[in-house]
Enzyme design. Structure first.
Site, PDB file in Angstrom:
ATOM      1  N   ARG A  41     -17.360   4.004  68.669  1.00 19.54           N
ATOM      2  CA  ARG A  41     -17.831   5.121  69.496  1.00 19.54           C
ATOM      3  C   ARG A  41     -17.950   4.780  70.978  1.00 19.54           C
ATOM      4  O   ARG A  41     -17.667   5.643  71.822  1.00 19.54           O
ATOM      5  CB  ARG A  41     -19.149   5.649  68.939  1.00 19.54           C
ATOM      6  CG  ARG A  41     -18.965   6.298  67.573  1.00 19.54           C
ATOM      7  CD  ARG A  41     -20.262   6.755  66.949  1.00 19.54           C
ATOM      8  NE  ARG A  41     -20.031   7.243  65.593  1.00 19.54           N
ATOM      9  CZ  ARG A  41     -20.980   7.678  64.780  1.00 19.54           C
ATOM     10  NH1 ARG A  41     -22.238   7.696  65.201  1.00 19.54           N
ATOM     11  NH2 ARG A  41     -20.689   8.095  63.568  1.00 19.54           N
TER      12      ARG A  41
ATOM     13  N   ARG B 214     -10.095  -5.281  55.755  1.00 20.47           N
ATOM     14  CA  ARG B 214     -11.421  -4.704  56.016  1.00 20.47           C
ATOM     15  C   ARG B 214     -12.143  -4.542  54.690  1.00 20.47           C
ATOM     16  O   ARG B 214     -11.574  -4.022  53.726  1.00 20.47           O
ATOM     17  CB  ARG B 214     -11.312  -3.366  56.738  1.00 20.47           C
ATOM     18  CG  ARG B 214     -12.661  -2.652  56.843  1.00 20.47           C
ATOM     19  CD  ARG B 214     -12.669  -1.491  57.817  1.00 20.47           C
ATOM     20  NE  ARG B 214     -12.920  -1.951  59.177  1.00 20.47           N
ATOM     21  CZ  ARG B 214     -13.424  -1.184  60.152  1.00 20.47           C
ATOM     22  NH1 ARG B 214     -13.737   0.082  59.912  1.00 20.47           N
ATOM     23  NH2 ARG B 214     -13.610  -1.663  61.356  1.00 20.47           N
TER      24      ARG B 214
ATOM     25  N   GLN C 257      -3.832  -0.728  60.894  1.00 17.88           N
ATOM     26  CA  GLN C 257      -4.628  -0.716  59.675  1.00 17.88           C
ATOM     27  C   GLN C 257      -3.925   0.194  58.675  1.00 17.88           C
ATOM     28  O   GLN C 257      -3.808   1.400  58.898  1.00 17.88           O
ATOM     29  CB  GLN C 257      -6.046  -0.212  59.939  1.00 17.88           C
ATOM     30  CG  GLN C 257      -6.948  -0.309  58.709  1.00 17.88           C
ATOM     31  CD  GLN C 257      -8.301   0.360  58.934  1.00 17.88           C
ATOM     32  OE1 GLN C 257      -8.384   1.580  58.969  1.00 17.88           O
ATOM     33  NE2 GLN C 257      -9.341  -0.443  59.090  1.00 17.88           N
TER      34      GLN C 257
ATOM     35  N   SER D 229     -12.020  -0.531  67.722  1.00 22.04           N
ATOM     36  CA  SER D 229     -12.104  -0.393  66.269  1.00 22.04           C
ATOM     37  C   SER D 229     -11.201   0.729  65.768  1.00 22.04           C
ATOM     38  O   SER D 229     -10.960   1.705  66.485  1.00 22.04           O
ATOM     39  CB  SER D 229     -13.552  -0.104  65.879  1.00 22.04           C
ATOM     40  OG  SER D 229     -13.749  -0.253  64.499  1.00 22.04           O
ATOM     41  N   PRO D 230     -10.683   0.624  64.539  1.00 22.01           N
ATOM     42  CA  PRO D 230      -9.899   1.735  63.973  1.00 22.01           C
ATOM     43  C   PRO D 230     -10.760   2.979  63.809  1.00 22.01           C
ATOM     44  O   PRO D 230     -11.836   2.924  63.228  1.00 22.01           O
ATOM     45  CB  PRO D 230      -9.430   1.185  62.620  1.00 22.01           C
ATOM     46  CG  PRO D 230     -10.316   0.019  62.323  1.00 22.01           C
ATOM     47  CD  PRO D 230     -10.765  -0.534  63.630  1.00 22.01           C
TER      48      PRO D 230
ATOM     49  N   TYR E 248     -12.069   3.939  50.007  1.00 12.00           N
ATOM     50  CA  TYR E 248     -10.673   4.308  49.828  1.00 12.00           C
ATOM     51  C   TYR E 248     -10.093   3.525  48.651  1.00 12.00           C
ATOM     52  O   TYR E 248     -10.829   2.859  47.923  1.00 12.00           O
ATOM     53  CB  TYR E 248      -9.910   4.094  51.140  1.00 12.00           C
ATOM     54  CG  TYR E 248     -10.463   4.945  52.269  1.00 12.00           C
ATOM     55  CD1 TYR E 248     -10.549   6.333  52.134  1.00 12.00           C
ATOM     56  CD2 TYR E 248     -10.934   4.376  53.441  1.00 12.00           C
ATOM     57  CE1 TYR E 248     -11.080   7.121  53.143  1.00 12.00           C
ATOM     58  CE2 TYR E 248     -11.470   5.157  54.457  1.00 12.00           C
ATOM     59  CZ  TYR E 248     -11.541   6.529  54.294  1.00 12.00           C
ATOM     60  OH  TYR E 248     -12.080   7.307  55.293  1.00 12.00           O
TER      61      TYR E 248
ATOM     62  N   CYS F 228     -10.243   7.215  62.934  1.00 11.41           N
ATOM     63  CA  CYS F 228      -9.353   8.319  62.588  1.00 11.41           C
ATOM     64  C   CYS F 228      -9.443   9.422  63.637  1.00 11.41           C
ATOM     65  O   CYS F 228     -10.543   9.856  64.003  1.00 11.41           O
ATOM     66  CB  CYS F 228      -9.703   8.866  61.206  1.00 11.41           C
ATOM     67  SG  CYS F 228      -9.252   7.750  59.856  1.00 11.41           S
TER      68      CYS F 228
END
Length: 758
Positions: free
Chosen positions: A709, A614, A485, A408-409, A566, A411
């Site tokens: 995670r 997304r 992404q 998963s993306p 966002y 940061c």
């Protein structure tokens, strides 16, 4: 102690038994409005765990119940002229009348005073030290003191009727029938030598369309006999709800109370909480309530007041667990239309795993042969040999993935002016070597002032492209694909690194923020400037340029980040878009600008390469924000604009959101979008076990599964999953083969040792 128990159902009777066994000198009176043999419903389903609890409390009544149980192992699903049969489920059932008779006799034997056909005025309760309100789902006592108990009652959508039949079902049978007015289905199971429960359920629209709203109980029985003639083999259906006027059809009421005690009144069983009949746990919960309440009231280690607090606290946790599973099960039946295009094997699998209490490997333990057939069917849809669902390939346009596991993306907050470095090379490269089919970049920003923080990655210079190409080439060398992404932070920009303060604004060195409306993320954050048309054109051009740069870097797929508050998410949700022009107001208007940008990106991205978006499927603020039904419309609009994959996340759009966390808690949103629109989706959100991934895929709740995670903790999560499952077809780097073989051997040995212990 003098106790008055209002309600002589299983909850009240078993409490009296448990209490008398612990304190033979207490005086207990049970007041029941019906006759001894009157009951609504036919059979009661028990698990082995419930029987063990009963045996530990009162071996005598437990043995009588056990001697009356009907046992079965199989579940049969009748759907589209096929029957899928899965074994090893281990159910047992008993007639409700027989159960009541056993409990009534045992209570009387212990000295409990039973008063039948006795109405109790909730405003004038019997004189007693304690009053136990065990008066059921429609508790009059609970309603009398509703301002104190504060019940939360959710009336579910479907209609159901509880019938019986002399047809003996050897398996727990689900039978689905299509009619001109929609689908009707039955839940049927044996509970005696010659009797079975037969619950019929359907949507209210179908119920009215078939005229059930105009039928009495006899007419309902005859109509249901005609519908399920194939299953009933000529046997009649019967109703034992003759004491009800007119129809016996109901809507299930999910009950949960904020408080379970008021002065000397204590709620018990269905009066305090309910769980939908489709998971068969209502009586189990009532018995467990009764056992613990008796323990609390006879405890010498703490005052009764403290014990009652513990009673509610402990039992509420157990109730919420079952209600969560029951909600999943209930919603599956309420949204049945989503699954009617499934092949029978997948339909049955989806039904069996609907509550999330039964997982993929749990089903294999129950019936390995059926699971092998199911996995064979799933693999055959992609033209490959049988294997666990997570290792079945998947294609989006020209991008072919070796498996369904996605990094998963996430940061990393470790770039310098948007430029990634060796940390990122190792980070992404190790996860590609770890076996995942698709690796996502973190949210990669289209401009310096589009970043969340100074440490966020970018793709707005040629130097950025070269750095990303180095990573992409390494990922490809390890037989994985890579998606970028692309995003813009909008009103959530100019913040500190996450470990320095999540969403905390920069104290210096910040930049101007823009958004659909001048609404800050929080009172602490900078107020964004409302975007002008000139701003919109500039940002759109930045996204188009970033898309072209992504192509130069060699990415296999581009995803537009339209979630988590966002920029584009801020346009979509009304919590942050309060414009009064053509880009605000209705959902169609709020979608206008994000779709405009996505369409421009799609125009410069090759036709043979997929694009994704997304989305936050809910703002977690109820009807004032985006709801899951809204998310379906949003996804539909992006799919029409050329999105090949809907990456279904949720929340993080407003600090006011109140998420409901749990295992796979966002997967139902993916399920709804995928099976309403028949488009490809990716599930995310608290997915961390191998079983989670395989269950989601096999049940058709998503096509890809993203783990965040778990991949931070273990870059080789996919290789470990293959070793755990004994799957040898996974790509392992040559340098790591010896270790992978050893891991598989160790895990197999550990599993064998555990099985020997069991």
């Amino acid at each position: 102690m003098k106790i008055a128990c209002i309600g002589g159902g299983p909850a009240g009777l078993y409490f009296a038994i448990a209490m008398k066994l612990r304190d033979p000198f207490c005086e207990i009176d049970i007041y029941e409005r019906n006759k001894p043999g009157d009951t609504f419903g036919w059979g009661v389903v028990f698990s082995d765990q419930t029987m063990a609890n009963l045996a530990a409390t009162d071996p005598q009544s437990a043995q009588l119940i056990a001697d009356s149980l009907a046992h079965w192992d199989d579940i049969e699903v009748h759907f589209k002229n096929t029957v899928e049969s899965s074994g090893g489920h281990g159910f047992c059932g008993i007639g409700r009348k027989r159960l009541l008779a056993i409990l009534q006799d045992r209570a009387a034997e212990l000295g409990v005073n039973l008063h039948f056909e006795t109405e109790t005025d909730p405003a004038n309760l019997p004189d007693a030290d304690l009053v136990i309100a065990a008066d059921g789902i429609n508790s009059r006592i609970r309603e009398q003191y509703a301002d104190v108990f504060k019940p939360d009652i959710d009336v579910r959508a479907n209609k159901f009727v509880w019938l019986g039949t002399h047809k003996v079902f050897d398996a727990f049978t689900f039978a689905f029938k299509e009619t001109a007015h929609g689908w009707v289905w039955a839940h049927a199971y044996r509970f005696d030598d010659d009797l079975s429960t037969f619950i019929v359920e359907c949507s209210e629209e179908t119920w009215r369309g078939l005229g059930f709203d105009q039928m009495d109980q006899d007419e309902t029985c005859r109509a249901c006999e005609a519908l399920f003639a194939d299953q009933l083999d000529g046997h009649e259906l019967m109703s034992n709800a003759r004491h009800l006027r007119g129809s016996a059809w109901l809507n299930f009421r999910r009950v949960l109370c904020e408080n379970w005690t008021h002065r000397n009144v204590i709620l018990l069983g269905d009066a305090a909480h309910t769980a939908h009949f489709s998971i068969g746990s209502g009586t189990k919960l009532a018995f467990e309530d009764a056992i613990m309440l008796a323990e609390v009231l006879t405890s010498k280690s703490q005052p009764i007041e403290e014990g009652l607090k513990e009673y509610q606290a402990v039992r509420t946790v157990e109730v919420l667990k079952l209600q969560s599973a029951a909600r999943n099960s209930t919603e599956w039946f309420e949204t049945l239309d989503r699954y009617l295009d499934f092949e029978p094997k997948q339909f049955a699998y989806s039904l069996l795993t609907r509550s999330q209490r039964i997982s993929h490997e749990n089903l294999r333990e129950r019936d390995a042969k059926w699971m092998a057939r199911m996995e064979g069917w799933f693999a055959s849809q992609q033209g490959v040999s049988v294997r666990p669902p997570m290792f079945v390939p998947y294609a989006l346009r020209g991008m072919e993935l070796k498996n369904r596991v996605v990094v998963s993306p996430m940061c990393m907050y470790s770039s310098d002016d948007g430029l990634i470095n060796d940390f990122h090379f190792v980070h992404y490269g190790s996860r590609a070597m770890g076996g995942a089919g698709l690796i996502y970049t973190e949210m990669t920003n289209v401009a310096a002032d589009a970043r969340i923080s100074p440490g966020c990655a970018g793709i707005y210079t040629d130097e950025h492209v070269a750095a990303w190409k180095r990573v992409v080439d390494h990922v490809h060398a390890n037989n994985a694909k890579m998606a970028i992404q692309i995003g813009h932070a909008g009103r959530k920009g100019a913040t500190k690194l996450s470990w320095e303060g999540n969403n905390e604004p920069l104290e210096s060195g910040g930049w101007e923020l823009i958004g659909p409306s001048p609404i800050p993320w929080s009172e602490k954050n900078q107020i964004p400037r409302e975007m002008t048309r000139e701003d919109m054109d500039r940002v759109k051009d930045e996204f188009v340029t970033a898309t072209k740069r992504a192509l130069e870097a060699g990415f296999d797929m581009v995803e537009m980040h339209g979630a988590h508050g966002y920029l584009f998410s801020s346009f979509i949700t009304p919590v942050s878009n309060q414009r009064d022009d053509e880009y605000g107001g209705s959902l169609e208007n709020r979608l206008r600008y994000p779709l405009e940008v996505f369409t421009a990106m799609r125009a410069v991205w090759p036709a043979d390469r997929p694009m994704a978006v997304r989305l936050s499927a809910t703002d977690w603020v109820g009807e004032d924000g985006i709801t899951p039904d809204d998310a379906v419309l949003v996804a539909k609009a992006f799919a029409a604009a050329g999105a090949d994959l809907i990456d279904v996340s949720a929340g993080q759009t407003t600090p006011a959101g109140e998420p409901v966390y749990g295992r796979m808690f966002q997967t139902p949103f993916s399920d709804q979008i995928r099976n309403t629109l028949h488009c490809s989706t990716m599930a995310v959100g608290n997915i961390y076990e191998v079983d989670h991934v395989n269950s989601i895929l096999a049940a058709g709740r998503a096509d890809l599964v993203a783990l965040a995670r778990p991949h931070l903790a273990d870059p080789y999560w996919t290789l470990r999953a293959a070793a755990e499952l004994g799957y040898r077809g996974v790509d392992v780097p040559n340098q790591y083969i010896a270790g992978h073989v050893q891991l598989a051997r160790n895990l197999k040995r550990a599993a064998e040792m555990q099985e020997m212990k069991v």
